[in-house]
Design an enzyme around this catalytic site. Structure first.
Site, PDB file in Angstrom:
ATOM      1  N   ASN A 143      49.903  38.920  39.912  1.00  0.00           N
ATOM      2  CA  ASN A 143      50.318  39.985  38.997  1.00  0.00           C
ATOM      3  C   ASN A 143      49.705  41.291  39.483  1.00  0.00           C
ATOM      4  OD1 ASN A 143      50.197  41.919  36.849  1.00  0.00           O
ATOM      5  ND2 ASN A 143      50.606  40.293  35.368  1.00  0.00           N
TER       6      ASN A 143
ATOM      7  N   GLY B  13      38.620  38.396  30.389  1.00  0.00           N
ATOM      8  CA  GLY B  13      39.151  39.756  30.372  1.00  0.00           C
ATOM      9  C   GLY B  13      39.836  40.037  31.698  1.00  0.00           C
TER      10      GLY B  13
ATOM     11  N   ARG C   1      48.744  35.835  48.206  1.00  0.00           N
ATOM     12  CA  ARG C   1      49.793  36.363  47.352  1.00  0.00           C
ATOM     13  C   ARG C   1      49.182  36.884  46.047  1.00  0.00           C
ATOM     14  NH1 ARG C   1      54.413  32.275  45.561  1.00  0.00           N
ATOM     15  NH2 ARG C   1      56.007  33.675  44.723  1.00  0.00           N
TER      16      ARG C   1
ATOM     17  N   GLY D 190      42.472  34.289  45.160  1.00  0.00           N
ATOM     18  CA  GLY D 190      41.376  34.680  44.246  1.00  0.00           C
ATOM     19  C   GLY D 190      40.913  36.098  44.509  1.00  0.00           C
TER      20      GLY D 190
ATOM     21  N   PHE E  13      30.944  38.416  34.460  1.00  0.00           N
ATOM     22  CA  PHE E  13      30.464  38.797  35.796  1.00  0.00           C
ATOM     23  C   PHE E  13      29.490  37.773  36.359  1.00  0.00           C
ATOM     24  CE2 PHE E  13      31.257  42.741  33.339  1.00  0.00           C
ATOM     25  CZ  PHE E  13      32.429  43.116  33.974  1.00  0.00           C
TER      26      PHE E  13
ATOM     27  N   GLY F 220      38.973  30.488  39.794  1.00  0.00           N
ATOM     28  CA  GLY F 220      39.677  30.078  38.589  1.00  0.00           C
ATOM     29  C   GLY F 220      41.166  29.896  38.788  1.00  0.00           C
TER      30      GLY F 220
ATOM     31  N   GLU G 139      36.147  38.840  42.866  1.00  0.00           N
ATOM     32  CA  GLU G 139      34.877  39.310  43.392  1.00  0.00           C
ATOM     33  C   GLU G 139      34.965  40.188  44.630  1.00  0.00           C
ATOM     34  OE1 GLU G 139      31.742  35.930  42.363  1.00  0.00           O
ATOM     35  OE2 GLU G 139      33.797  35.249  42.416  1.00  0.00           O
TER      36      GLU G 139
ATOM     37  N   GLN H   1      41.507  44.208  38.720  1.00  0.00           N
ATOM     38  CA  GLN H   1      40.377  43.420  39.230  1.00  0.00           C
ATOM     39  C   GLN H   1      39.739  44.071  40.458  1.00  0.00           C
ATOM     40  OE1 GLN H   1      38.832  40.181  38.240  1.00  0.00           O
ATOM     41  NE2 GLN H   1      39.543  41.387  36.528  1.00  0.00           N
TER      42      GLN H   1
HETATM   43 MO1  MOS Z   1      31.180  34.850  39.620  1.00  0.00          MO
HETATM   44  S1  MOS Z   1      29.307  35.707  39.883  1.00  0.00           S
HETATM   45  O1  MOS Z   1      31.028  33.574  40.758  1.00  0.00           O
HETATM   46  O2  MOS Z   1      31.100  34.243  38.017  1.00  0.00           O
END
Ligand code: MOS
Length: 694
Positions: free
Chosen positions: A586, A465, A583, A657, A236, A507, A660, A593
């Protein structure tokens, strides 16, 4: 012929590839790698919030059976770089915060290390400390920039004058508490010094940034350091950058060559040594015409940083892009206190900032007598208000409309405190979400062709995770036009090609792009059926459209709460998030998430609060008995859906992404629902019963 159904790996709801290993307990977390000659490290922590160490007596600790060594600032190896003061571990007699490492014991068992650590006697020369977080402090200052490099202040037009002249005004102050990330797996480093090579088995969001930072801090070449982190039990944001424990473990390893020195922070230690979200005090002013068109937006933020190293959360940054207004002003001011350094926690900036902004919008809707969905739609900006760029893919209005339809919003009584079921007052609320589409530069992927058309994809990415193991395999299969079973992925090791941090929801965008680029390179070199032994490598390219387009994700959160009229207890009964995030690679993992983010937002709305005791300067509720986090029983009917969207201008996968955005706006939707249920406006998180009963 290639089976096209099989090759369409992106979009398939595959189960997580690491799921079985985790369920069986055979996926090694940082502490669990089977290593010969383990040793255990237990730290000694400062019991004053500021001052100096006068004397350390380690004799009793050293005489404990099984103790290998005790290290202090007098005996630890000297570090090479003090650029990052958080990592300047055991180098001086200075104490910057309560809980700081002042010594550590290396022993043959965890029990003897812990027992001996208790026997280390430290005498201090205390100095007065100041941990008082208030907006009326005289020493607040403007940082040079806020996190992620955004400007500290922005001004468009004359926001003050426009606010004064507005027909309808909201002027409210919102406060959010200090919060701790609290991943299930504690921060862990196992360090092994086999000169000239240092190996760290770590729990991190970025093996390569741990390597670079640790090497620099210790004065080693990066090639001397290897960081391994295949499985991570949550982060996190708190594992996004190395903290003091990485360096402490490395210093212990230097002292005990050949031993695998294991350090896992205890839960209590995580409340002072692993980062946290700054508390905020936010004054929000909105001026509007009677029909709800914004004429002025003013967002003044006060937050804290540690005195020894700055971290400035970008709390007002989302305010710069959410709604159209000819006049807008944003400010960030910091109080530098004798506390640990705040850091990233899921959507730093957007999370606290959008709590304030989206409750303020709800207050404006009430003041204008407008539906809160309609108020937001009415203030939709045509282009990015800050940069003037065209929107890449702004679908906030669609998210709001789709959510309103699914949530049966049209049947809502606009007036508060109209529905009751027995002792329970029922209300609904809405809030917007947003999160930037970040692509970080510096990731590289290598693809190798093996036997039978199998591929190996190598990239030092992290899976907290979140589903990286699965999503990257899907992306690779899609780019290589092969079944996902034909892809073998290797991540989480600095022996693999460089990867950027699993942070800022960047990521999959960044690593996935490198994989797609490597697949294209492989085909360019070897055609669509590359021979065994063929190999190609590529980096994440710089996104072409970013100079022209403002690339952000958006969403709408709808919440229904029940508030007990007798006790003030708030129960979330229903919540829906509708997201526009490009898009979806998964759906199964994406839903997890989104819902995870929403649950963290629920937790923020109703439970989470780290309480700093001013006399001693530490968080007193530093365990899961005192620091409440939403658990299964707090979560009722939670659902997340998304718009059907392919955003080719954001990434070649069409994705943006998702880690968050689920938390952003969630707490505001719940706070707005509590207002609708009760007629009480709570502007101070968390919304505990006392705030509704007094
Ligand atoms: Mo997230 S708080 O940008 O790892």
């Amino acid at each position: 012929m290639i089976d096209m159904l099989e090759t369409r790996a992106i979009g398939a709801s595959l189960e997580r590839m690491d799921g079985k290993l985790k369920v069986m307990g055979t996926a090694p977390y940082a502490f669990e790698h089977r290593l010969e000659r383990p040793a255990y490290l237990h730290p000694v922590q400062a019991t004053i919030a500021r001052g100096r160490i006068r004397k350390i007596d380690t004799a009793a600790a050293e005489s404990v059976e099984g103790v290998i060594a005790v290290i202090t600032h007098e005996t630890a190896a000297r570090l090479a770089s003090d650029e990052n003061k958080e990592l300047w571990v055991l180098q001086s007699d200075e104490v910057h915060f309560r809980g700081q490492f002042v010594a550590a014991v290396i022993a043959e068992t965890p029990e003897s290390a812990r027992h001996a650590a208790d026997l280390v006697r430290v005498e201090y020369q205390p100095a007065p400390h100041d941990v008082s977080f208030r907006a009326d402090r005289k020493d607040l200052y403007a940082p040079k920039a806020v996190n992620a490099g955004y400007p500290t202040d922005t001004d468009h037009g004359d926001a003050e004058t426009a606010f004064e002249a507005a027909e309808v005004k909201v002027d409210s102050t919102y406060t959010t508490p200090m919060e701790h990330n609290s991943p299930m797996e504690p921060h862990t480093t196992v360090a092994l010094w086999e000169p000239p090579k240092l190996t760290l088995f770590d729990s991190t969001q970025s093996v390569h940034s741990v390597r670079a930072t640790v090497a620099k801090t210790l004065g080693l070449e990066v090639e001397q350091v290897r960081v391994v982190s295949p499985y991570v039990g949550g982060g996190f944001g708190s594992k996004g950058e190395p903290h003091a424990h990485n360096i402490l473990a490395a210093l212990a390893a230097l002292r005990a060559p050949g031993l695998a020195v294991k350090l896992a922070l205890t839960r209590q230690q995580m409340f002072c040594l692993a980062g946290y979200r700054t508390p905020t005090i936010q004054r929000f002013r909105l001026g509007a015409t009677r029909d709800g068109r914004l004429t002025s937006i003013i967002h003044d933020v006060v937050e804290l940083t540690s005195r020894f190293r700055e971290f400035a959360e970008q709390t007002a940054v989302p305010t710069r892009l959410m709604y159209a207004s000819p006049n807008r002003r944003t400010r960030h001011r910091l109080a530098a206190l004798d506390l640990p350094k705040p850091s990233w926690m899921r959507a730093p900036g957007e999370t606290p900032g959008m709590f304030a902004g989206e409750v303020a919008m709800d207050e404006l809707a009430v003041a204008c007598g407008l539906d809160p969905v309609e108020l937001r739609v009415r203030n939709e900006p045509e282009c990015d208000p800050e940069s003037g760029k065209r929107w890449g893919n702004r679908h906030l209005v669609e998210c709001l409309r789709e959510g309103a339809r699914r949530f049966d919003w049209s049947r809502r009584d606009p007036k508060p405190r109209q529905r009751a079921e027995g002792h329970w007052l029922v209300g609904t609320g809405v809030a917007s979400s947003t999160y930037p589409r970040y692509v970080l530069m510096g990731s590289r992927a290598t693809i190798r062709v093996g036997e039978d058309g199998r591929y190996t994809v190598l990239i030092g990415a992290a899976d907290l995770g979140t589903g990286t193991w699965t999503a990257l395999a899907q992306i690779a299969a899609d780019a290589l036009e092969c079944p996902v079973e034909a892809v073998g992925l290797e991540i989480g090791d600095t022996d693999l090609p460089n990867a950027t941090v699993a942070g800022g929801s960047s990521g999959i965008s960044s690593w996935g792009w490198a994989i797609v680029a490597a697949a294209r390179e492989l085909r360019r070199l070897h055609g669509s059926r590359p021979p065994m032994g063929a190999e190609a490598s590529a980096q994440t390219p710089k996104p072409a459209d970013d100079d022209k387009l403002a690339q952000h994700s958006f969403g709408a959160q709808f919440a229904e709460v029940r508030v007990n009229a007798e006790t003030g207890e708030v129960r979330l009964s229903r919540m829906l998030g509708v997201f526009s995030a490009g898009r979806i690679i998964n759906p199964r993992l994406a839903r997890s998430q989104f819902i995870g983010g929403m649950t963290m937002g629920l937790s923020m709305a109703l439970h989470e609060e780290s309480v700093v005791e001013e006399r001693f300067g530490h968080v007193v509720n530093h365990d899961f008995a005192g620091y409440h986090i939403a658990c299964n029983a707090d979560v009722a009917n939670l659902d997340a859906v998304w718009l059907d969207e392919v955003d080719d201008r954001s990434t070649p996968m069409g994705s943006r992404g998702i880690g968050e955005i689920g938390i952003v706006g969630a707490a505001a939707a719940i706070a707005n629902a509590v207002y609708h249920a009760t007629g009480r406006r709570v502007r101070d998180l968390p919304i505990t019963p006392d705030k509704l009963m007094t």
